[in-house]
Design a protein around this motif. Sequence first.
Motif, PDB file in Angstrom:
ATOM      1  N   MET B 483       0.812  -1.231  -0.177  1.00  0.00           N
ATOM      2  CA  MET B 483       0.071  -0.074   0.011  1.00  0.00           C
ATOM      3  C   MET B 483       0.884   1.235  -0.062  1.00  0.00           C
ATOM      4  O   MET B 483       1.716   1.544   0.883  1.00  0.00           O
ATOM      5  N   ASN B 484       0.658   2.166  -1.009  1.00  0.00           N
ATOM      6  CA  ASN B 484       1.394   3.448  -1.201  1.00  0.00           C
ATOM      7  C   ASN B 484       0.357   4.414  -0.519  1.00  0.00           C
ATOM      8  O   ASN B 484      -0.306   5.035  -1.294  1.00  0.00           O
ATOM      9  N   ARG B 485       0.681   4.858   0.812  1.00  0.00           N
ATOM     10  CA  ARG B 485      -0.159   5.876   1.495  1.00  0.00           C
ATOM     11  C   ARG B 485      -0.006   7.306   0.617  1.00  0.00           C
ATOM     12  O   ARG B 485      -0.654   8.128   1.009  1.00  0.00           O
ATOM     13  N   GLU B 486       0.978   7.321  -0.148  1.00  0.00           N
ATOM     14  CA  GLU B 486       1.276   8.696  -0.753  1.00  0.00           C
ATOM     15  C   GLU B 486       0.459   8.725  -1.785  1.00  0.00           C
ATOM     16  O   GLU B 486       0.443   9.909  -2.506  1.00  0.00           O
ATOM     17  N   PRO B 488      -3.269   8.276  -1.970  1.00  0.00           N
ATOM     18  CA  PRO B 488      -4.626   7.824  -1.597  1.00  0.00           C
ATOM     19  C   PRO B 488      -5.678   7.481  -2.443  1.00  0.00           C
ATOM     20  O   PRO B 488      -5.661   8.229  -3.536  1.00  0.00           O
ATOM     21  N   PRO B 494      -6.560   7.224   4.832  1.00  0.00           N
ATOM     22  CA  PRO B 494      -5.108   6.614   4.956  1.00  0.00           C
ATOM     23  C   PRO B 494      -4.871   5.404   4.242  1.00  0.00           C
ATOM     24  O   PRO B 494      -3.908   4.548   4.295  1.00  0.00           O
ATOM     25  N   ILE B 495      -5.795   5.194   2.992  1.00  0.00           N
ATOM     26  CA  ILE B 495      -5.996   4.162   2.407  1.00  0.00           C
ATOM     27  C   ILE B 495      -5.326   4.510   0.921  1.00  0.00           C
ATOM     28  O   ILE B 495      -5.892   5.143   0.225  1.00  0.00           O
ATOM     29  N   GLY B 496      -4.385   3.875   0.568  1.00  0.00           N
ATOM     30  CA  GLY B 496      -3.499   4.183  -0.726  1.00  0.00           C
ATOM     31  C   GLY B 496      -3.774   3.018  -1.846  1.00  0.00           C
ATOM     32  O   GLY B 496      -4.110   1.953  -1.382  1.00  0.00           O
ATOM     33  N   TRP B 497      -3.196   3.393  -3.047  1.00  0.00           N
ATOM     34  CA  TRP B 497      -3.295   2.361  -3.908  1.00  0.00           C
ATOM     35  C   TRP B 497      -2.121   1.395  -3.899  1.00  0.00           C
ATOM     36  O   TRP B 497      -1.091   1.563  -2.913  1.00  0.00           O
ATOM     37  N   GLY B 498      -2.232   0.063  -4.120  1.00  0.00           N
ATOM     38  CA  GLY B 498      -1.023  -0.905  -3.851  1.00  0.00           C
ATOM     39  C   GLY B 498      -1.697  -2.151  -4.178  1.00  0.00           C
ATOM     40  O   GLY B 498      -2.887  -2.440  -4.783  1.00  0.00           O
TER      41      GLY B 498
END
Lengths: 683, 683
Positions: B483-486, B488, B494-498
Amino acid sequence: MGRAPANPPEDEQPPTLRRHGPTDRRVIQPVRRFKPGDAVVRVTRPKYAGFQRRGAGRIEASLTLEEPRSPWGRLWRVLVGTPIHSELEIEERLTKKKALAVFSSDALSSVAYAPQETLVVLLAAGTAALVWSLPISIAVVLLLAIVVFSYRQTIYAYPSGGGSYIVAHDNLGERPGLVASAVDQLVSAVPTLLPLRVELGVAAVALVTLANLRGIRESGSIFAAPTYLFLLAMLSTIGLGLFRLATGTLYIPPPAEIPSPVEPFTIFLLLRAFAVGSAVMTGTEAISNGIPAFKPPESRNASQTLVGMACILAAMFLGLSVLITGAGIVPHANETVISLLAHGVFGDSALYYVVQASTVLILVLAANTAYADFPRLASLLARDEYLPKQLAFRGERLAFSNGILILGVLSALLIAVFGGSTGALLPLYAVAVFAAFTLSQAGMVVHWRKVRGSGWRLKAVINGIGAAATGLVSLIAASTNFMNRELPIVAGLPIGWGSWLVLLIVPAFIWLFRSIKAHYVDAEKDTALVLTSSDGVPERPLRNVVVVPIARLNRPAVQALRYAQALSSDVTAVHVATDPKRAADIEAAWPTWGRGVPLTIVESPYRSLTRPLLQYLAELRRNEAAETVTVVLPEYVPDTWWQHLLHGQSAQFLKLSLLFTPGFVVTSVPVHPVDDDVEQALA
Amino acid sequence: MGRAPANPPEDEQPPTLRRHGPTDRRVIQPVRRFKPGDAVVRVTRPKYAGFQRRGAGRIEASLTLEEPRSPWGRLWRVLVGTPIHSELEIEERLTKKKALAVFSSDALSSVAYAPQETLVVLLAAGTAALVWSLPISIAVVLLLAIVVFSYRQTIYAYPSGGGSYIVAHDNLGERPGLVASAVDQLVSAVPTLLPLRVELGVAAVALVTLANLRGIRESGSIFAAPTYLFLLAMLSTIGLGLFRLATGTLYIPPPAEIPSPVEPFTIFLLLRAFAVGSAVMTGTEAISNGIPAFKPPESRNASQTLVGMACILAAMFLGLSVLITGAGIVPHANETVISLLAHGVFGDSALYYVVQASTVLILVLAANTAYADFPRLASLLARDEYLPKQLAFRGERLAFSNGILILGVLSALLIAVFGGSTGALLPLYAVAVFAAFTLSQAGMVVHWRKVRGSGWRLKAVINGIGAAATGLVSLIAASTNFMNRELPIVAGLPIGWGSWLVLLIVPAFIWLFRSIKAHYVDAEKDTALVLTSSDGVPERPLRNVVVVPIARLNRPAVQALRYAQALSSDVTAVHVATDPKRAADIEAAWPTWGRGVPLTIVESPYRSLTRPLLQYLAELRRNEAAETVTVVLPEYVPDTWWQHLLHGQSAQFLKLSLLFTPGFVVTSVPVHPVDDDVEQALA
């Protein structure tokens, strides 16, 4: 055609004989058995559940069939009520009392604002001009008397509905009739707009629409109470007011600030004030359109209602004017004349609030008169094919429900667009009302000249006076409000609302009416039955060829084949082969499942389905010299809509293409996912 | 049923005999006459225009039927080209040269950005970490070698298409097969997103979609030039660059400002850089799915293309890495590594611009590989009923046109949603690519254990190594980008793509696949043909009753009656009477126009049409003990759509209601406004 098909048409049959219809057939039921070998039977007719027998070949649907079957249906039933039998139409007619409530609410509501609007127009020339309100009222009442006198004759002459459309169409020709209808419909849509805010206006429209869907009698019952309450309140106010005026105890305070005059006092100003005041006359046209809604004797009841309404209006109008002039009322910016008067008469007592509340109520219900007029007029136009025929349909409560719904939607839209502002559409309204009067009365003059009869000259003169008076008022209304630049149609442009719009709207309506009529006439010509010279000679039976397109050889396909064989002994099947393997499979299974039907494989090496099939069907029709080709399509009906997407849509394309090609008939044989029980029941 | 209808079913008929289909019938034409009384005739077959005869009961549609008939059709023809005959499929296959262009454009395009992305990841730990780019490249090339070696075996083992879906489904079971398919389809949609702006991306997608609709061979021809131009440009840059590096004349300036390290140098960072670099391997899966697109011998050609592609990729990747390390290239913020390198090698000459232009072009065309993969994979899934069957359809150019169109729409939507941003979907991409590899190679290990054959152990070991290596990379890719929190998903959350999204997307795909399959299985069961014990016994013919609802007695109604009589001798008519007058008119005219058909009047005193009619039909079906009731509806087809509104919609309601009621068949007999010519032609 120089060819003899190997299979000659086999569906030739002797001319059918006169037979019993299915409801008249005999059903033989075994009754009882005394000894073995006995066969006692009873011969009855078949039972058709939900129907009553009404003679040979005739059954009648019961009310049970109309029972609601869904929650929405049950809600509708609660809102609108149980359907009413057509033969009870006479019971649904209006008594004079209810008719007064239905037809006068619009005219009565004008009492609540017309005197005020007249005063406001006059005030522009200063408070001194306000004394003219009494002469204007007298002129309005005079005009009302002329119109009523004139219309009484119309009501007796056209007992089945003598609105301006009928009279003008009948006597002056199609175009004047359509003009009369167009202006009358304009009037029906406008009054709902008068002095209400948007939300209140839309809510009122919804309420009145629903009440009218319950039938005209019930809407009369619903609206009688508020109408008569308003009547009572106004007559009390006026009566007590006149008494106080006479005894010198009526005092109405002038506004804190009296505006200074903004224009000179001219005849033009007077005429404008008069045009505003004459809004009182709408119900007249509605009554003459609605004669069939009265209990018999229709004409007499309608005429008496009209005269009664006119007397009440005249009394209220004159009374109010005397009070206004006598007490020297000057219109306030933030209190209505009625309110000022009620305050002056009743002080701050509960009675004041009764007057105010009943005034608001009558304004909300003013729309109701249009519902008694527009749907009936629309049904007459639909009957004459100037509007879609669906508008002549009477709903479950014998009301013209399609017309009522359309009026409701139109009114709500107009309120939303104009924001419930009074001013913008008033000029249209007055011109339209009086144009309809003029056409109707002018038509009556022609009518008397044609019909003659005892005293026709006097009758023609009366209607002639009516036509002249209302024609003059039309011109006054049109010229005094030709364009109001202070109410621009598009903000910033110098084009304002005004009576000139009638010159656009009416021709547009007439174009629409005539287009619709032209289509119906064409369609009627296209579909007319014409007796030809060959009549009586037994007609050659129709040569029909049945084709079953097979996409895959499954149960629906075999059912379609079986069905097709029930239609004709000349059935062929066709498979458009985009996949050679599947075609080979179908060919291999054909001897087992093909039911002896010849199968043609149309190879489609470019993998299109519809075009080769359409071309094949067209060529088949030509080669077989068939009048019609019946295409029997197996159709699998899935349980849910999304599953439709998983099955090819080619059948739909095919149906659509064939619909527009003469000589083809498409039959879908629906196969349902679970019909085991049905199949077993029939096995 | 204890009753005997007065009119017994008359449509019983002897079992039909085997007959000629319509295309095989004999047509007898008079030829000439020598003497009066002679009758010389020629016996021919009927002519079916637009078709060629292909034997008994078999004709083939010609290309002429596919000619465009509308302006839109002609435009489509110009864009997509003339349809291709199914038998010419082999001509549409790809040569190795074109296959390389089609299948490698995605992998080649990764050369344009993967080294740069690797450097950017490394740079986070400072410029000292950049030396690791060479070892990473060597690892990527090693992995590529393992995958290619492993896949070569798959290609020979599954010559009809050995993509991960087929191999996993075949050897590991349904679910692993569907997982492999889901991740592969994910990969197909993602690469088009890589480094393009929205407008450019959508335009590229439209262009590539159109090219692919012209057929795979032509898309190969179209895309060969830019692909080979890019190849030439890159190999020249690398070759000359290495020469200059060796001669010490290569200088590439560092960026004006070197960013300071933001994270420590860890094994995790290295693995992340490796995962980014391994994007180079996509074409492998596409080739193994697309073996049937190669000219024969398919497997050998596919395998050689795969190896050739791998060698080119390895050479470019390693060459680039040597140059990067040797020249000490540090990635700039506003110039790509390829551009820096080309500048260093060619200066500002025209050749520099050729390199840049060909790089942009290959990025635009990167999407093309997905078009060689996704539609074919979708067609395999459609064949196995996991996707709608329409996806197995081959369009006019033998391409899987429905799949191509869907991929085009999906790609354009994804580009629009993600704004063409590179980062968001890359983690999904790498995980998906390697998960498909792993499942495929693991499946191959099972395959060899089942099949055995000479040297199967060695083969299993090779595939086992492939599975292990790609499985490891899947895990690396999944864990390094969980998960990349940068980035979103919803700004602020706080949920990122990943890669975790794979855990949502893949089960959703599988649910969809299995729902579709379940429906097809149900439908197949519902529609299956089952030989019963009664088979061979001539089946009882279908008892069909024909009813013609008459709304008004006009030409369409009489035509419908005439048509109905051609279907059955047991025809009855019914009129639902909402208006007693119209019913009386119809009854009065019936003896003249009713063609001897019994007419039943169903009085509807509550003025509804559909309910009484539906109930009557249901009761008729029961009383007549009919398996089907055929409802023949006269349908007047107006010229324009708006005229439909002027005719009642009750026929449409009726059709819809009956479609969902088993035992009813609806037949519309269309009557067209102007079909005089047709009627005369048939008279």
